[in-house]
Every structure is written in structure tokens, then in C-alpha cells.
Write a protein that holds these residues in place. Structure first.
Motif, PDB file in Angstrom:
ATOM      1  N   PRO A  78       0.846  -1.193   0.000  1.00 12.56           N
ATOM      2  CA  PRO A  78       0.000   0.000   0.000  1.00 12.56           C
ATOM      3  C   PRO A  78       0.883   1.245   0.000  1.00 12.56           C
ATOM      4  CG  PRO A  78      -0.331  -1.325   2.000  1.00 12.56           C
ATOM      5  CD  PRO A  78       0.835  -1.891   1.277  1.00 12.56           C
ATOM      6  N   MET A 136      -2.058  -5.143  -6.117  1.00 13.89           N
ATOM      7  CA  MET A 136      -2.562  -5.419  -4.772  1.00 13.89           C
ATOM      8  C   MET A 136      -3.198  -6.805  -4.779  1.00 13.89           C
ATOM      9  SD  MET A 136      -2.861  -4.857  -1.637  1.00 13.89           S
ATOM     10  CE  MET A 136      -1.696  -3.518  -1.797  1.00 13.89           C
ATOM     11  N   ILE A 149      -7.520  -2.213  -1.893  1.00 13.98           N
ATOM     12  CA  ILE A 149      -6.982  -2.723  -0.613  1.00 13.98           C
ATOM     13  C   ILE A 149      -8.139  -2.901   0.366  1.00 13.98           C
ATOM     14  CG2 ILE A 149      -5.362  -2.345   1.292  1.00 13.98           C
ATOM     15  CD1 ILE A 149      -3.758  -0.519  -0.551  1.00 13.98           C
ATOM     16  N   GLY A 199      -7.615  -6.544  -0.639  1.00 13.35           N
ATOM     17  CA  GLY A 199      -6.287  -6.790  -0.063  1.00 13.35           C
ATOM     18  C   GLY A 199      -6.377  -7.079   1.431  1.00 13.35           C
ATOM     19  N   SER A 200      -7.080  -6.213   2.145  1.00 18.89           N
ATOM     20  CA  SER A 200      -7.212  -6.365   3.604  1.00 18.89           C
ATOM     21  C   SER A 200      -8.418  -7.200   3.998  1.00 18.89           C
ATOM     22  CB  SER A 200      -7.355  -4.976   4.259  1.00 18.89           C
ATOM     23  OG  SER A 200      -6.131  -4.287   4.207  1.00 18.89           O
TER      24      SER A 200
HETATM   25  O1  LIG Z   1      -2.253  -4.816   6.253  1.00 15.08           O
HETATM   26  C1  LIG Z   1      -1.551  -4.446   5.309  1.00 15.08           C
HETATM   27  O2  LIG Z   1      -0.995  -3.331   5.347  1.00 15.08           O
HETATM   28  C2  LIG Z   1      -1.362  -5.329   4.104  1.00 15.08           C
HETATM   29  C3  LIG Z   1      -1.856  -4.677   2.840  1.00 15.08           C
HETATM   30  C4  LIG Z   1      -3.102  -5.407   2.459  1.00 15.08           C
HETATM   31  C5  LIG Z   1      -3.151  -6.545   3.380  1.00 15.08           C
HETATM   32  N1  LIG Z   1      -2.175  -6.513   4.232  1.00 15.08           N
END
Ligand SMILES: O=C(O)[C@@H]1CCC=N1
Ligand SMILES: NC(=O)C1=CN([C@@H]2O[C@H](COP(=O)(O)OP(=O)(O)OC[C@H]3O[C@@H](n4cnc5c(N)ncnc54)[C@H](OP(=O)(O)O)[C@@H]3O)[C@@H](O)[C@H]2O)C=CC1
Length: 264
Positions: free
Chosen positions: A94, A114, A165, A169-170
Motif C-alpha cells: 500500500p 494489490m 486494498i 487486499g485487507s
Molecule cells: O495490512 C496491510 O498493510 C497489508 C496490505 C493489504 C493486506 N495486508
């Protein structure tokens, strides 16, 4: 193609496993570095080249994936900058923009993606930022192939990466938290923990398949479960009382804000 990973952590492992299982590359085409030797052992067992020297990976590979935390970029990018000139470098972090990465790594072809951890089971969801000017088409296609070997790839404008994200992503963590809460509540209601976990996970998997295959919206599918005066509506009153949609919205906004902060 020779593919290198700097950082032998969770994401590098997920991407590398996907590439190997999907048959896209052979172990001898893969290079991984990590600052501590112990993390490299699982990779060495796969027959992959391993080293504690990041520059070695940068020298050997045609495409280098930065599998390090954003906080390590300041230390690692200057180390590898000379070695990666003319090659592809992919950030999966990120925060850092393509423009910033290009400044740190002049003369190399910088890309941003991502991914998410379901790559580990071949069900990844990866967003790749649109190719910018100097990146050769075949290199960009190779990056797409890497992530397509373990899931689906979406090409998006770079300014949507933060939104990705928040939603992909998250978000495995949101679903794992939901499953954990359901398992704990199931246990309190008398279910065995293993049984409760399996029931919650199968229901998540089946619900996701319905969302992908039924052509119906999430709202329609939720309504299909609700009988008038029935149990589901009773359950969902708790979602309303605790402002479920507001909480999800706020979680995603905080996620985006944090990504923006990490890039400063
Ligand atoms: O938590 C995070 O910063 C990383 C980026 C997306 C998932 N994990
Ligand atoms: N985890 C996720 O779900 C996702 C993560 N990402 C991104 O992927 C990237 C990696 O994250 P993740 O895999 O979770 O992180 P991990 O902490 O699992 O892995 C990072 C690895 O980098 C190694 N490392 C740290 N400093 C150096 C260095 N100077 N030289 C070489 N290796 C180093 C660490 O080694 P050691 O432990 O020995 O210090 C560790 O093995 C991050 O940018 C993250 O934002 C993107 C999408 C999803």
C-alpha cells in the motif's frame, strides 16, 4: 523468465506457491532473498534459489517482486537500484505510488499490484495498476500471468488501488474475524469448535459462490434467506441495532486512509 522475490514472508510465499502449483514457472526460475536465513528454509525445500543477499536476487531475476513491508522500502530500494535497471519491479505494498517508485528506481520498469492471501489456495483476487508508459507490454502480461496462475486479475487505474486494498487486499481479515466471532458464538450455543468452524466456512464458501454465479445481488440473496417473522430477520435486527453497514463503511475508509499515510 526468472522471477525474484525480496522478502520471504506471507505474500511472497503465496505468490510463489501459486506460480509453482499453476505450472507457470519451474523452481529453478525462482529466486528469493530474506534478511534472516530461517525464513528461507521452506523455499529452499521447494528447490527455489535462496539467498540473504537482496542484490543477488535483483541481479539474477528479470522481474523482482518487493515482498517486504512498506516500512522497509527506504532501506531496500537504494540497495537494489543499480541491479534492477532495465528490469521489471513490482510493488505489492500500500501507499507508495508508481511516480515515487520510479524516482527511487530510475531506469527500471515499475509496476504496482494489490494481491490477497487467498492466492495460497488458488483463489486470489489481484488488482494490477494500469501499465504506465515505459513498461513493455510483454512484461506487463507476464505480471498478469503470475497472478492469474492463482486467481483472478483486475487491471485498474492506479488511483483505485487504495479502494482495492479496502475491498480485497485487507478484507480476508474482515471475513476471518466474522468467522471467528461466529465460531465463538456457536461454541457458546453448544457446538463443537471444529464443527462450528466447518459450518461457518462452508456457508461462507457457498454464499460466495451464489454471489458469483446466481446473477442476483447480495441484497436479493439476503432477502431469499429471510422468512416473514422468521429467524433470519430476528438475527439481522442485531446487525441494524449495531449499525453493521456503517461499521463496514468506516473500516474501509480507515483502510484507505492508512494506505495514504503509508505513502507519505
Ligand atoms: O495490512 C496491510 O498493510 C497489508 C496490505 C493489504 C493486506 N495486508
Ligand atoms: N499479508 C497480506 O495479506 C498482504 C500483504 N501485502 C503487502 O505485501 C508485502 C509483504 O507483506 P507480508 O508478506 O504480509 O509481510 P511479511 O512480514 O510476512 O514478510 C516480509 C518479509 O520481508 C523480510 N524482510 C524485512 N526486511 C528485509 C530486508 N531488508 N531484506 C530482505 N528481507 C527483508 C522479512 O524477514 P524477517 O521476518 O526475517 O525480518 C519477512 O520475511 C507488504 O508490502 C504488504 O503490504 C499486500 C497484500 C496482502
Amino acid at each position: 523468465m526468472k522471477l525474484g522475490f525480496i522478502g520471504a514472508g506471507n505474500m511472497s510465499g503465496a505468490i510463489l506457491d501459486g506460480v509453482l502449483k499453476g505450472g507457470l514457472l519451474q523452481a529453478e526460475q525462482l529466486w528469493v532473498s530474506n534478511r534472516h536465513q530461517d525464513k528461507l528454509e521452506r523455499f529452499a525445500r521447494l528447490g527455489v534459489h535462496t539467498t540473504t543477499d537482496n542484490c543477488r536476487v535483483a541481479r539474477e531475476a528479470d522481474l523482482v517482486i518487493l515482498g517486504i513491508k512498506p516500512q522497509m522500502f527506504g532501506e531496500v530500494l537504494p540497495q537494489i537500484a543499480d541491479e534492477v535497471k532495465g528490469k521489471g519491479v513490482l510493488s505489492i505494498s500500500p501507499g507508495y505510488s508508481l511516480a515515487w517508485l520510479r524516482e527511487q528506481l530510475p531506469g527500471c520498469h515499475v509496476m504496482r499490484a494489490m494481491p490477497n492471501t487467498p492466492l495460497l489456495v488458488g483463489k486470489g483476487c489481484t488488482a494490477l495498476a494500469q501499465k504506465s508508459g515505459d513498461v513493455p507490454e510483454d512484461l506487463f502480461e507476464e505480471v498478469k500471468a503470475v497472478f492469474s496462475s492463482a486467481g483472478e486479475v483486475f487491471v485498474v487505474p492506479e488511483d483505485l488501488i487504495d479502494a482495492v486494498i479496502a475491498i480485497a487486499g485487507s478484507s480476508p481479515a474482515y471475513f476471518f474475524r466474522m468467522a471467528d466471532a461466529m465460531v465463538q458464538a456457536g461454541q457458546a450455543l453448544g457446538l463443537e469448535p471444529e464443527q462450528a468452524l466447518r459450518m461457518a466456512a462452508l456457508t461462507m464458501e457457498g454464499s460466495a459462490r451464489m454471489l458469483l454465479e446466481s446473477g442476483k445481488t447480495a441484497g436479493e440473496l439476503a432477502r431469499q434467506v429471510c422468512s416473514p417473522g422468521g429467524t433470519t430477520l430476528a438475527a439481522l435486527t442485531a446487525f441494524d441495532d449495531h449499525h453493521f453497514e456503517g461499521m463496514v463503511n468506516e473500516a474501509m475508509e480507515r483502510c484507505v486512509r492508512r494506505s495514504q499515510e503509508l505513502g507519505k
